[in-house]
Motif scaffolding. Structure first.
Motif, PDB file in Angstrom:
ATOM      1  N   ILE A 146       0.673  -1.185  -0.264  1.00 14.94           N
ATOM      2  CA  ILE A 146      -0.042   0.149   0.080  1.00 14.94           C
ATOM      3  C   ILE A 146       0.737   1.597  -0.193  1.00 14.94           C
ATOM      4  O   ILE A 146       0.806   2.389  -0.943  1.00 14.94           O
ATOM      5  N   CYS A 147       2.431   0.978   0.827  1.00 13.13           N
ATOM      6  CA  CYS A 147       3.370   2.511   0.884  1.00 13.13           C
ATOM      7  C   CYS A 147       3.149   2.690  -0.293  1.00 13.13           C
ATOM      8  O   CYS A 147       3.756   3.787  -0.835  1.00 13.13           O
ATOM      9  N   LYS A 150       0.326   4.496  -2.581  1.00 18.35           N
ATOM     10  CA  LYS A 150       0.090   5.890  -2.199  1.00 18.35           C
ATOM     11  C   LYS A 150       0.993   6.744  -2.129  1.00 18.35           C
ATOM     12  O   LYS A 150       1.308   7.564  -3.183  1.00 18.35           O
ATOM     13  N   LYS A 151       2.788   6.583  -2.340  1.00 21.52           N
ATOM     14  CA  LYS A 151       3.995   7.226  -2.830  1.00 21.52           C
ATOM     15  C   LYS A 151       4.079   7.691  -4.214  1.00 21.52           C
ATOM     16  O   LYS A 151       4.037   8.383  -5.085  1.00 21.52           O
ATOM     17  N   ALA A 153       1.535   7.725  -6.188  1.00 23.73           N
ATOM     18  CA  ALA A 153       0.670   9.277  -6.703  1.00 23.73           C
ATOM     19  C   ALA A 153       1.091  10.181  -6.678  1.00 23.73           C
ATOM     20  O   ALA A 153       0.884  11.036  -7.851  1.00 23.73           O
ATOM     21  N   GLU A 179      -7.893  -0.173   2.906  1.00 24.33           N
ATOM     22  CA  GLU A 179      -6.182   0.057   2.730  1.00 24.33           C
ATOM     23  C   GLU A 179      -6.076   0.433   0.953  1.00 24.33           C
ATOM     24  O   GLU A 179      -5.605   1.781   0.833  1.00 24.33           O
ATOM     25  N   VAL A 182      -8.329   3.118  -1.517  1.00 29.92           N
ATOM     26  CA  VAL A 182      -7.838   4.266  -0.600  1.00 29.92           C
ATOM     27  C   VAL A 182      -6.925   4.281  -1.527  1.00 29.92           C
ATOM     28  O   VAL A 182      -6.426   5.912  -2.371  1.00 29.92           O
ATOM     29  N   ALA A 183      -5.493   3.742  -1.259  1.00 26.73           N
ATOM     30  CA  ALA A 183      -4.294   4.207  -2.206  1.00 26.73           C
ATOM     31  C   ALA A 183      -4.633   4.464  -4.100  1.00 26.73           C
ATOM     32  O   ALA A 183      -4.181   4.966  -4.668  1.00 26.73           O
ATOM     33  N   GLU A 186      -6.016   6.994  -4.789  1.00 30.24           N
ATOM     34  CA  GLU A 186      -5.036   8.458  -5.129  1.00 30.24           C
ATOM     35  C   GLU A 186      -4.241   8.474  -6.501  1.00 30.24           C
ATOM     36  O   GLU A 186      -4.756   9.462  -6.872  1.00 30.24           O
ATOM     37  N   CYS A 187      -4.379   7.685  -6.199  1.00 29.65           N
ATOM     38  CA  CYS A 187      -3.336   6.910  -7.764  1.00 29.65           C
ATOM     39  C   CYS A 187      -4.398   7.626  -8.816  1.00 29.65           C
ATOM     40  O   CYS A 187      -4.021   8.218 -10.130  1.00 29.65           O
TER      41      CYS A 187
END
Length: 316
Positions: A146-147, A150-151, A153, A179, A182-183, A186-187
């Motif tokens: 996930i991290c 998220k990054k 994005a 979760e 959600v990531a 965002e992307c």
């Protein structure tokens, strides 16, 4: 089959992507000609994107399937390289074996890398340079983290995301399905094209395939899903589902009754342990000198098979 657009790339593809991993030596070990026939069946049914990787060893299958085909096909491959030189070799091999001058998509394959932008910075730099040279059209990231998603994005250089997502969250390394969703959103809002992987958790959710596919397709930002398919019946069923068409209930009951599992030929296992770090979901361990699998955690990706020097691991 209808076409969808992958983010800001402008690529128009089918929502059903043919995942070629199961065709090759990591799983079914089909000959290129046999795998090619399945790929061709999917292409003629409306599938217009193929997903592969250096690890999958399925370029021959794809080339066989494309032989004489006149339709438009988008091909995505991946490099698991640790350095730029190896990444370049991986892309050059894909171009050579597929008979192409330019790859449509190349993904930095960082399944178990929490921060590929730091740990694989040289690889990303190489892929972007090859894009400037006209050898790659679009650069992206595949990840189980996930991290990392998220990054991504916030990185305009990354045009596509290939994230692991399914209803149960199986295989996600640092959180839940919610979760990851959600990531992914965002992307998508940042203009990334998103096509998902492991919607059936490597076959563990096949008993609820229709519900599992609909869950992933219904997530904000997900435009397509890569699915491994080993029969014309699977292809036809998934094409119908992804097209919103009805299919005889008895056919789906048969498809959803199929099961796969990871088999380690313990009699010949030497206990070297090379498979343990190769597992993306920490499902393997060496016990009493033999590799063992925890089937509850196994997502049937087959990466461990590629790491076994004795070729004693199979997804069947």
């Amino acid at each position: 089959m209808k076409q969808v657009t992958l983010g800001a790339t402008g690529l128009r593809i089918s929502p059903l992507v043919y995942g070629t991993l199961p065709l090759g030596p990591l799983q079914a070990q089909l000959a290129p000609e046999a795998g090619g026939r399945l790929i061709r069946h999917a292409l003629e049914a409306g599938v217009s994107m193929l997903d592969t990787a250096e690890l999958y060893d399925t370029y021959g299958h794809i080339k066989a399937g494309l032989n004489g085909y006149r339709g438009d096909v988008c091909i995505a491959t991946k490099t698991h390289a640790n350095d730029g030189k190896t990444a370049r070799l991986h892309v050059e091999k894909a171009l050579r074996e597929l008979g192409r001058d330019c790859m449509d998509i190349v993904l930095l394959h960082g399944a178990r890398i929490a921060d590929p932008f730091t740990e694989r910075a040289e690889v990303l730099e190489t892929l972007l340079h090859m894009k400037e040279q006209g050898l790659i059209r679009h650069v992206g990231l595949s990840s189980h983290y996930i991290c990392a998603v998220k990054k991504a994005a916030g990185f305009p250089e990354i045009e596509l995301i290939h994230p692991l997502i399914n209803r149960t969250g199986m295989g996600i390394l640092d959180g839940s399905a919610k979760e990851m969703a959600v990531a992914i959103a965002e992307c998508s809002l940042a203009g990334k094209g998103v096509y998902a992987m492991k919607a059936l958790a490597g076959g563990n959710l096949i008993g609820e395939a229709r519900a599992s596919f609909r869950y992933v397709l219904g997530l904000e930002g997900v435009r397509a899903v890569a699915v491994g398919m080993l029969s014309e019946e699977e292809i036809d069923g998934n094409v119908a589902l992804f097209s919103g068409q009805s299919l005889d209930e008895s056919v789906w009951q048969e498809l959803e009754s199929r099961r796969r599992r990871l088999v380690i030929m313990e009699r010949f296992c030497k206990g070297c342990g090379f498979c343990v770090p190769a597992c993306t979901n920490n499902a393997l361990e060496v016990t009493e000198g033999k590799a063992k699998v925890n089937e509850d955690d196994c997502i049937l990706c087959g990466y461990c098979a590629a790491s076994c020097p004795e070729f004693m691991i199979r997804v069947v």
